[in-house]
Design an enzyme around this catalytic site. Structure first.
Site, PDB file in Angstrom:
ATOM      1  N   TYR A   1      10.678 -34.202 -21.275  1.00  0.00           N
ATOM      2  CA  TYR A   1       9.229 -33.988 -21.212  1.00  0.00           C
ATOM      3  C   TYR A   1       8.688 -34.192 -19.807  1.00  0.00           C
ATOM      4  O   TYR A   1       9.345 -34.794 -18.950  1.00  0.00           O
ATOM      5  CB  TYR A   1       8.488 -34.911 -22.191  1.00  0.00           C
ATOM      6  CG  TYR A   1       8.539 -36.378 -21.830  1.00  0.00           C
ATOM      7  CD1 TYR A   1       7.597 -36.929 -20.955  1.00  0.00           C
ATOM      8  CD2 TYR A   1       9.508 -37.217 -22.363  1.00  0.00           C
ATOM      9  CE1 TYR A   1       7.639 -38.273 -20.606  1.00  0.00           C
ATOM     10  CE2 TYR A   1       9.553 -38.560 -22.038  1.00  0.00           C
ATOM     11  CZ  TYR A   1       8.616 -39.082 -21.150  1.00  0.00           C
ATOM     12  OH  TYR A   1       8.664 -40.404 -20.814  1.00  0.00           O
TER      13      TYR A   1
ATOM     14  N   GLY B   1      -6.778 -10.185   7.443  1.00  0.00           N
ATOM     15  CA  GLY B   1      -6.329 -10.789   8.690  1.00  0.00           C
ATOM     16  C   GLY B   1      -5.545  -9.791   9.502  1.00  0.00           C
ATOM     17  O   GLY B   1      -5.360  -9.944  10.702  1.00  0.00           O
TER      18      GLY B   1
ATOM     19  N   CYS C   1       6.711 -38.860 -14.983  1.00  0.00           N
ATOM     20  CA  CYS C   1       5.309 -39.253 -15.164  1.00  0.00           C
ATOM     21  C   CYS C   1       4.553 -39.355 -13.848  1.00  0.00           C
ATOM     22  O   CYS C   1       3.440 -39.835 -13.811  1.00  0.00           O
ATOM     23  CB  CYS C   1       5.217 -40.563 -15.939  1.00  0.00           C
ATOM     24  SG  CYS C   1       5.898 -41.960 -15.033  1.00  0.00           S
TER      25      CYS C   1
ATOM     26  N   MET D   1      -4.873  -5.796  10.976  1.00  0.00           N
ATOM     27  CA  MET D   1      -5.742  -4.825  11.604  1.00  0.00           C
ATOM     28  C   MET D   1      -6.508  -4.025  10.547  1.00  0.00           C
ATOM     29  O   MET D   1      -5.985  -3.707   9.495  1.00  0.00           O
ATOM     30  CB  MET D   1      -4.930  -3.851  12.443  1.00  0.00           C
ATOM     31  CG  MET D   1      -5.821  -2.953  13.270  1.00  0.00           C
ATOM     32  SD  MET D   1      -5.018  -1.425  13.770  1.00  0.00           S
ATOM     33  CE  MET D   1      -5.176  -0.450  12.280  1.00  0.00           C
TER      34      MET D   1
ATOM     35  N   ARG E   1      -3.287   3.039   8.575  1.00  0.00           N
ATOM     36  CA  ARG E   1      -3.589   1.898   7.695  1.00  0.00           C
ATOM     37  C   ARG E   1      -2.455   0.890   7.711  1.00  0.00           C
ATOM     38  O   ARG E   1      -1.292   1.259   7.592  1.00  0.00           O
ATOM     39  CB  ARG E   1      -3.766   2.398   6.249  1.00  0.00           C
ATOM     40  CG  ARG E   1      -4.506   3.712   6.126  1.00  0.00           C
ATOM     41  CD  ARG E   1      -4.516   4.268   4.708  1.00  0.00           C
ATOM     42  NE  ARG E   1      -5.230   3.429   3.770  1.00  0.00           N
ATOM     43  CZ  ARG E   1      -5.282   3.631   2.467  1.00  0.00           C
ATOM     44  NH1 ARG E   1      -4.615   4.666   1.935  1.00  0.00           N
ATOM     45  NH2 ARG E   1      -5.953   2.823   1.677  1.00  0.00           N
TER      46      ARG E   1
ATOM     47  N   SER F   1      11.904 -42.778 -17.308  1.00  0.00           N
ATOM     48  CA  SER F   1      10.769 -41.948 -16.930  1.00  0.00           C
ATOM     49  C   SER F   1      10.733 -41.950 -15.405  1.00  0.00           C
ATOM     50  O   SER F   1      10.636 -43.005 -14.783  1.00  0.00           O
ATOM     51  CB  SER F   1       9.483 -42.525 -17.515  1.00  0.00           C
ATOM     52  OG  SER F   1       8.395 -41.751 -17.077  1.00  0.00           O
TER      53      SER F   1
ATOM     54  N   ARG G   1      -3.581  -1.165  -6.639  1.00  0.00           N
ATOM     55  CA  ARG G   1      -2.783  -2.395  -6.637  1.00  0.00           C
ATOM     56  C   ARG G   1      -3.239  -3.233  -7.816  1.00  0.00           C
ATOM     57  O   ARG G   1      -4.323  -2.994  -8.366  1.00  0.00           O
ATOM     58  CB  ARG G   1      -2.971  -3.166  -5.337  1.00  0.00           C
ATOM     59  CG  ARG G   1      -4.423  -3.541  -5.090  1.00  0.00           C
ATOM     60  CD  ARG G   1      -4.622  -4.197  -3.748  1.00  0.00           C
ATOM     61  NE  ARG G   1      -6.032  -4.132  -3.382  1.00  0.00           N
ATOM     62  CZ  ARG G   1      -6.509  -4.366  -2.167  1.00  0.00           C
ATOM     63  NH1 ARG G   1      -5.693  -4.659  -1.193  1.00  0.00           N
ATOM     64  NH2 ARG G   1      -7.793  -4.298  -1.927  1.00  0.00           N
TER      65      ARG G   1
ATOM     66  N   ARG H   1       3.468 -48.896 -20.184  1.00  0.00           N
ATOM     67  CA  ARG H   1       4.117 -49.552 -19.054  1.00  0.00           C
ATOM     68  C   ARG H   1       3.589 -50.970 -18.910  1.00  0.00           C
ATOM     69  O   ARG H   1       2.381 -51.201 -18.893  1.00  0.00           O
ATOM     70  CB  ARG H   1       3.843 -48.777 -17.767  1.00  0.00           C
ATOM     71  CG  ARG H   1       4.503 -49.434 -16.561  1.00  0.00           C
ATOM     72  CD  ARG H   1       4.300 -48.645 -15.301  1.00  0.00           C
ATOM     73  NE  ARG H   1       2.930 -48.738 -14.822  1.00  0.00           N
ATOM     74  CZ  ARG H   1       2.468 -48.081 -13.765  1.00  0.00           C
ATOM     75  NH1 ARG H   1       3.271 -47.251 -13.108  1.00  0.00           N
ATOM     76  NH2 ARG H   1       1.234 -48.207 -13.377  1.00  0.00           N
TER      77      ARG H   1
ATOM     78  N   GLU I   1      12.042 -45.312 -10.211  1.00  0.00           N
ATOM     79  CA  GLU I   1      11.115 -45.034  -9.114  1.00  0.00           C
ATOM     80  C   GLU I   1      11.561 -45.662  -7.808  1.00  0.00           C
ATOM     81  O   GLU I   1      10.804 -45.710  -6.844  1.00  0.00           O
ATOM     82  CB  GLU I   1       9.700 -45.492  -9.485  1.00  0.00           C
ATOM     83  CG  GLU I   1       9.608 -46.911  -9.980  1.00  0.00           C
ATOM     84  CD  GLU I   1       8.208 -47.288 -10.474  1.00  0.00           C
ATOM     85  OE1 GLU I   1       7.242 -46.626 -10.074  1.00  0.00           O
ATOM     86  OE2 GLU I   1       8.108 -48.248 -11.252  1.00  0.00           O
TER      87      GLU I   1
ATOM     88  N   HIS J   1     -15.956  -8.859   1.286  1.00  0.00           N
ATOM     89  CA  HIS J   1     -14.869  -9.758   1.701  1.00  0.00           C
ATOM     90  C   HIS J   1     -14.999 -11.124   1.035  1.00  0.00           C
ATOM     91  O   HIS J   1     -14.060 -11.650   0.444  1.00  0.00           O
ATOM     92  CB  HIS J   1     -14.895  -9.902   3.227  1.00  0.00           C
ATOM     93  CG  HIS J   1     -13.829 -10.801   3.762  1.00  0.00           C
ATOM     94  ND1 HIS J   1     -14.044 -12.143   4.008  1.00  0.00           N
ATOM     95  CD2 HIS J   1     -12.526 -10.565   4.045  1.00  0.00           C
ATOM     96  CE1 HIS J   1     -12.917 -12.675   4.447  1.00  0.00           C
ATOM     97  NE2 HIS J   1     -11.977 -11.741   4.487  1.00  0.00           N
TER      98      HIS J   1
ATOM     99  N   GLY K   1       9.281 -41.995 -12.142  1.00  0.00           N
ATOM    100  CA  GLY K   1       7.986 -42.266 -11.522  1.00  0.00           C
ATOM    101  C   GLY K   1       8.036 -41.677 -10.130  1.00  0.00           C
ATOM    102  O   GLY K   1       8.313 -42.350  -9.147  1.00  0.00           O
ATOM    103  N   THR K   2       7.764 -40.377 -10.059  1.00  0.00           N
ATOM    104  CA  THR K   2       8.044 -39.679  -8.796  1.00  0.00           C
ATOM    105  C   THR K   2       7.011 -39.978  -7.710  1.00  0.00           C
ATOM    106  O   THR K   2       7.240 -39.620  -6.558  1.00  0.00           O
ATOM    107  CB  THR K   2       8.148 -38.161  -9.022  1.00  0.00           C
ATOM    108  OG1 THR K   2       7.037 -37.741  -9.824  1.00  0.00           O
ATOM    109  CG2 THR K   2       9.439 -37.819  -9.725  1.00  0.00           C
TER     110      THR K   2
ATOM    111  N   LYS L   1       0.838  -1.198   0.000  1.00  0.00           N
ATOM    112  CA  LYS L   1       0.000   0.000   0.000  1.00  0.00           C
ATOM    113  C   LYS L   1       0.875   1.252   0.000  1.00  0.00           C
ATOM    114  O   LYS L   1       0.663   2.179  -0.793  1.00  0.00           O
ATOM    115  CB  LYS L   1      -0.908  -0.026   1.236  1.00  0.00           C
ATOM    116  CG  LYS L   1      -2.130   0.833   1.140  1.00  0.00           C
ATOM    117  CD  LYS L   1      -2.974   0.709   2.403  1.00  0.00           C
ATOM    118  CE  LYS L   1      -3.780  -0.579   2.443  1.00  0.00           C
ATOM    119  NZ  LYS L   1      -4.394  -0.824   3.769  1.00  0.00           N
TER     120      LYS L   1
END
Ligand code: ADP
Ligand code: MG
Ligand code: MG
Length: 886
Positions: free
Chosen positions: A863, A104, A843, A106, A95, A776, A351, A629, A757, A467, A778-779, A25
């Site tokens: 990719y 949240g 993937c 004042m 302000r 690939s 803003r 797969r 993986e 709000h 595999g997370t 602000k």
């Protein structure tokens, strides 16, 4: 150290780049003052003072006090008024203003500096006693509420009683005398509650309000908001002290809020609300119904009360010029607060405006057309995650709607869920897995957690800038606000509307695009991706390096993904195909078989089915790469778990129940996730993978012959831990390929690769790469096995873990860069060192997460692959990642 910065009177000691120091602000007030806009003069106490305030035990350090007084004298100079002066008093607002706008904190205190003497001075100087007493009663009420922390209902009740006594419904119906009496009543309320009188010394008032702003930084509300929005605790807030301008000076005065474009649709039309003879908080608080800014908006809504364009045409024209100027200056859509004091326009805040995903798209695309920003800037500006809002179904316009109420279309999108009447319950019910519609009379910053937990928000009061509306748009939650026809009974836990009663827990649907509220669930339709969306995606694709593939196994999913721009399939899971009713019996016969011959017989039945599946996918993907797969889950997943199911299986397969039961017991595992699954199945039952490989190559040859186009299957082996596993499995796959090519007299290119993986696979990526043409990541499994946390069980403790900062985000949503990420980086490097042209992709669920995509771009993967509906998000995030990297 300089801690206080001035603005106004044609100069400023800061600008918009200094948000860290001055808060959002303060920085923008300085910027606007600097470019010559009419901004009431003021001072900003820097954010760094926030920590100093706490260190000093909750008081302002002496040197900061001195600087504030110095700058206050500057404000007095510019306004030619004096703080605390009995004849010509300067009044100020205090302000809060953190770096990013933060509900949240004042609330603002207006009209500070009034006391029993200065109010008389203000009355005399303005020649308007009503105005002076109105300002005084507002001040006591705000200061009492936010600084003295008194119960605001006491003041509201007193105001209601005053209006009832007078027989008026609006505050403006009270005259100077009424307000003078009301002030006396307020004073008594304060003294009774505090045991001491309302502070009369303006300086004491000032230090009190400044302290309250700094103090509110550590309030529960502010902390909750920071936690939900990843805002660091140590940022601190700034405090702005600014000369008051008065919108409550009579009918030539007004106050309002505006967006320079429609924040819901993005349409290039001024959008906002104003109130004549009012002060700032009146517009947002919903005390009086605000009026429209433009004539067009008023007519469209069928409202009678004059728009500002009609009531104050000269000031309105100036306001319009200011909107254009600010947009050109900031090169973005602005959210503006203004006040008109006796026909003179002042700008009190600007803003970048919060907007829906749809509006963000339209504004970005339009601004490129207007020459305000470049294509690359447009791509960078649109929040990729927020696109999710657009990629999901909306209410079917043809569906029957049992409309029970109507409100304002405050934030678009549709949501169905159970009615919940308070925010704590909303959070609890959402955690228990319910989709929740939070229904409130109006919302306040105390509702943030409930709004976050809810699918949608419905309020009985409040306008488009209330709000509820503003916060819901920011969070991407559909919202219907100001549904005046509903009333909420918090004791009986019901909502009544037009004679109908909806109980807490009943299902309703809200349509944030129309403002309709409907009983029950309403069916939905697919989103439309043409127009602005398509344009932005084209621009994104120009800057993107990472390819985007999809995780899909049905032709239908593949089609959706292609429409969304998928450039191939990164993960086609074959097990889902096994569950089809037409094949599950053959699958079960295969699993229950006690020898290889029995398995082979069942697999022979499955072969044509799998071949047909793959052929269909190759056709839909028309030459794009398809990664398939091989079977991954443990076999007992295909078997029933209860007696009834067991009997059915026995009947369908023609096998004795005792045998079925025995085989199920034999296949039982203590920890199936780490059990007999993935390539371990292919190693122990080679005939399963042989059948799948054969089906893939036969389908590829068939489609290649049919279409004359290249089909390049990528066969992916799951859960490899050692190079030897892949070596053996690959040899078997190659053998099937050779056999199919020999039999058909056709050869085609194909790749064999593996998922990475397991941590061991990542570490030994060098050896493994010798047998792989692609990796690939595999997370999902890699995260489970690296962290030793089961994804399905993590929900119970991941909340507190993230809250305590143990993990910065849920590691199953956004990749754990330090741990899992390091393994991915290391595997990529080791793999490529052995095989420089090794193709690398990801993937897991992370393939559709913008932060994880940025990480993948950093590693130079080829990719990412994600679910069909996230493909556009991934395209945009990949472009943003590439642009960020430069
Ligand atoms: P918030 O961050 O909640 O919007 P603000 O500080 O912007 O709080 O102020 C709340 C309301 O008071 C706004 O409508 C604002 O325009 C108005 N206001 C703030 N300062 C002044 C001032 N100096 N003169 C007149 N109105 C003011
Ligand atoms: Mg504001
Ligand atoms: Mg896996």
């Amino acid at each position: 150290m300089k801690s206080v910065f001035r603005f106004g009177g044609g100069t400023a000691e800061g600008d918009a780049t200094q948000k860290e120091l001055l808060g959002g602000k303060g920085a923008n007030l300085a910027e606007m003052a600097g470019i010559g806009l009419a901004v009431p003069p003021g001072l900003t106490i820097a954010t760094s003072v926030c920590a100093a305030y706490y260190d000093a035990g909750g008081r302002l350090p002496d040197d900061v006090q001195a600087q504030v007084l110095d700058s206050l004298a500057f404000i007095e100079g510019v306004t030619a008024k004096k703080f605390g002066d009995a004849t010509n008093p300067l009044l100020v607002s205090v302000r809060s203003g953190a770096r990013v706008s933060m509900p949240g904190m004042m609330d603002t205190v207006l009209n500070l500096g009034l006391n029993d003497q200065t109010v008389e001075g203000l009355a005399a100087a303005s020649g308007n006693a009503r105005f002076a007493w109105d300002s005084y009663r507002r001040f006591i009420q705000m200061y009492g509420d936010v600084v003295l922390e008194l119960d605001h209902y006491a003041f509201e009740d007193a105001l209601e009683i005053a209006k009832e006594d007078k027989g008026v419904t609006q505050d403006t119906g009270l005259d100077a005398d009424d307000l003078r009496k009301l002030v006396a009543r307020y004073m008594a309320i304060v003294e009774q509650a505090l045991g001491r009188p309302f502070p009369q010394d303006p300086h004491e008032q000032l230090w009190g309000a400044i302290g309250a702003v700094f103090g509110s930084w550590r309030s529960d509300r502010a902390r909750t908001y920071r936690r939900l929005n990843d805002i660091p605790e140590n940022w601190g807030t700034a405090v702005n002290v600014q000369a008051m301008v008065f919108g409550n000076l009579g009918d030539t005065s007004a106050t309002g809020v505006a967006f320079t474009r429609d924040p819901s649709t993005g349409e290039h039309a001024w959008y906002g609300e104003y109130l004549i003879n009012a002060q700032g908080e009146d517009v947002v608080a919903g005390i009086r119904t605000p009026q429209y800014l433009t004539k067009a908006a008023r007519e469209k809504a069928g409202a009678k009360a004059a728009s500002m364009e009609e009531a104050m045409p000269v000031v309105f024209a100036e306001l319009g010029r200011t909107f254009d100027l600010l947009e050109r200056h900031y090169r973005d859509m602005q959210d503006i607060e203004f006040t008109v004091e006796d026909n003179r326009l002042y700008i009190l805040q600007t803003r970048s405006g919060k907007r829906t995903a749809k509006a963000a798209l339209r504004i970005a695309v339009d601004m490129v057309g207007e020459g305000l920003i470049t294509e690359a800037e447009a791509v960078k500006r649109v929040d990729a995650s927020a696109m999710d809002q657009l990629l999901h179904p909306t209410l079917d316009p043809k569906a029957v709607r049992d409309i029970i109420a109507r409100g304002l279309p405050a934030s678009p999108g549709a949501a169905s869920g159970i009615v919940v009447l308070d925010s704590d319950s909303a959070e609890i019910r959402a955690l228990a897995g319910d989709s929740v519609i939070l229904v409130r009379t109006e919302t306040s910053p105390e509702d943030i957690h409930g709004m976050h937990a809810a699918r949608g928000i419905l309020t009985a009061r409040g306008g488009m800038t209330s709000h509820a509306a503003v916060v819901a748009r920011g969070m991407g939650r559909p919202c219907v606000s100001g549904a005046g026809g509903i009333s909420i009974d918090l004791v009986g836990r019901t909502v009544s509307t037009g004679g109908r009663i909806v109980k807490e827990g009943d299902r309703i649907t809200i349509d944030g695009a129309t403002g309709d509220v409907m009983l029950g669930d309403v069916p939905t339709v697919e989103p439309d991706l043409s127009g602005d969306f398509g344009i932005l995606m084209e621009w994104a694709d120009k800057h993107r390096r990472l390819k985007v593939r999809t995780n899909a196994e049905t032709p239908e999913d593949c089609r959706v993904a292609r429409q969304f721009g998928a450039e191939g399939i990164g993960l086609c899971r074959t097990e889902h195909m096994f569950f089809e009713p037409s094949r599950i019996t053959a699958v079960r016969r295969m699993i229950l078989a006690e020898d290889t011959a029995g398995r082979e017989a069942a697999l022979a039945e499955l072969l044509p089915e799998q071949r047909a599946d793959f052929a269909e996918i190759f056709r839909v993907m028309a030459g794009l790469p398809v990664t398939i797969r091989l079977l991954d889950p443990p076999l007992h997943e295909f078997l029933p778990h209860d007696d009834e199911g067991l009997a059915d299986v026995a009947a369908a397969t023609g096998l004795p129940e005792t045998l079925v039961r025995r085989r199920i017991n034999e296949l039982h595992e203590f920890n199936p996730m780490l059990g007999h699954r993935g390539c371990r199945l292919g190693i122990t039952y080679p005939e399963i993978y042989a059948m799948q490989a054969r089906a893939i190559f036969e389908a590829a040859v068939k489609v290649a012959q049919e279409t004359g186009a290249a089909v390049v299957p990528e066969v992916m082996v799951p859960l490899v831990a050692t190079a030897k596993e892949l070596e053996l499995t690959k040899a078997a796959i190659d053998a099937e390929a050779a056999a199919v090519f020999a039999a058909t007299g056709t050869t085609l290119d194909y790749l064999v690769g593996t998922m990475i993986e397991l941590p061991r696979a990542a570490l030994r990526a060098g050896d493994i790469a010798a047998h792989a043409q692609f990796f690939s990541f595999g997370t999902n499994d890699l995260t489970q096995t690296t962290l030793g946390i089961s994804r399905d069980d993590s929900a119970r403790f991941m909340g507190p873990y993230v809250e305590k900062g143990i993990y910065p985000k849920d590691p199953f949503v956004s990749i754990d860069e330090d741990g899992v990420g390091e393994l991915v980086a290391l595997a990529a490097e080791r793999g490529r060192s052995v095989k420089p042209d090794l193709k690398l992709g990801i993937c897991g669920e992370h393939g559709g997460d913008p932060a994880s995509i940025l990480f993948c771009e950093g590693l130079g993967l080829d990719y990412v692959s994600c679910s069909p509906y996230r493909v556009p998000i991934a395209r945009l995030a990949a472009a943003q990642a590439a642009l960020k990297k430069g």
